[in-house]
Motif scaffolding. Structure first.
Motif, mmCIF file in Angstrom:
data_model
loop_
_atom_site.group_PDB
_atom_site.id
_atom_site.type_symbol
_atom_site.label_atom_id
_atom_site.label_comp_id
_atom_site.label_asym_id
_atom_site.label_seq_id
_atom_site.Cartn_x
_atom_site.Cartn_y
_atom_site.Cartn_z
ATOM 1 N N ASN A 33 0.591 -1.147 -0.005
ATOM 2 C CA ASN A 33 -0.292 0.244 -0.103
ATOM 3 C C ASN A 33 1.135 0.946 -0.179
ATOM 4 O O ASN A 33 1.262 1.297 0.625
ATOM 5 C CB ASN A 33 -1.337 -0.259 1.368
ATOM 6 N N GLY A 35 -0.147 4.098 -0.544
ATOM 7 C CA GLY A 35 -1.377 5.127 0.140
ATOM 8 C C GLY A 35 -1.485 5.794 -1.686
ATOM 9 O O GLY A 35 -2.062 5.031 -2.085
ATOM 10 N N GLN A 44 4.390 7.587 2.630
ATOM 11 C CA GLN A 44 3.720 5.989 2.683
ATOM 12 C C GLN A 44 4.291 5.231 1.477
ATOM 13 O O GLN A 44 4.365 4.225 1.665
ATOM 14 C CB GLN A 44 2.403 5.981 2.735
#
Length: 203
Positions: A33, A35, A44
């Protein structure tokens, strides 16, 4: 037609644009992930890159260079394909400082580093020109190995001052050795100063 690895720019925290969007999409597809898929390489996205690198045995630095792109893109560039491309040029002339069209499937002359650069490009992997650039490139990508291991590893590189050869893994090389020799296979039992793998190739 698949883009080759050298056409993917190196990305790191602070990068932005369409290449970051592609990176974020690739990370998502791989189960990491990053973001929002917004084209902004933030904290992120960096964490997702580092997690991907850790899981794939890469240097965990959060920087997306040729080796990380290679894994993300699932490149089929293998050491064997690299070796076969170099072997296909046996018999060509050696010309110091030769510059070939990297897209040319059959150039007629090489110097030592140009053969490595060309064969890598032919299988979709970036290598810079010149041994003075190839050595630090391998060092930065943490692909340096022992000379003995390089002699036993098909597709590994063997360096000596101002020269590079491709190991065939059986005590022989394929290389553009010099104007008296041209491109051909030679004994690897010579003095070498460094062994390395080509970043981005599958061994």
């Amino acid at each position: 037609m698949r883009r080759d690895i050298m056409s993917y720019e190196t990305l790191k925290e602070g990068s932005s644009g369409s290449a970051v969007v592609e990176l974020q999409r690739r990370l998502l597809a791989a189960g990491y992930n990053p973001g929002p898929v917004d084209g902004i390489f933030g904290a992120q996205t960096k964490q997702a890159v580092m997690a991907f690198q850790r899981a794939n045995g890469l240097v965990v630095d959060g920087i997306v260079g040729p080796m990380t792109w290679s894994r993300l893109l699932g490149t089929s560039a293998t050491a064997e394909a690299f070796v076969q491309r170099a072997l296909s040029q046996s018999g060509d002339r050696y010309v110091y400082g030769a510059e070939v069209n990297l897209a040319d499937p059959n150039p007629s002359a090489f110097d030592c580093s140009e053969l490595v650069e060309w064969a890598a490009h032919q299988v979709g992997v970036f290598m810079p020109d010149g041994t003075m650039n190839q050595i630090p490139y391998c060092q930065r990508n943490n692909t340096v190995i022992s000379i003995d291991q390089a002699k036993r590893t098909r597709g590994a590189l063997l360096f000596r001052p101002e020269h590079v050869a491709i190991s065939l893994g059986n005590g022989m090389t394929i290389e553009a050795r010099g104007s008296a020799y041209g491109v051909g296979s030679f004994s690897a039992n010579r003095e070498w100063t460094l062994g390395a793998l080509v970043p981005g190739l599958r061994y």
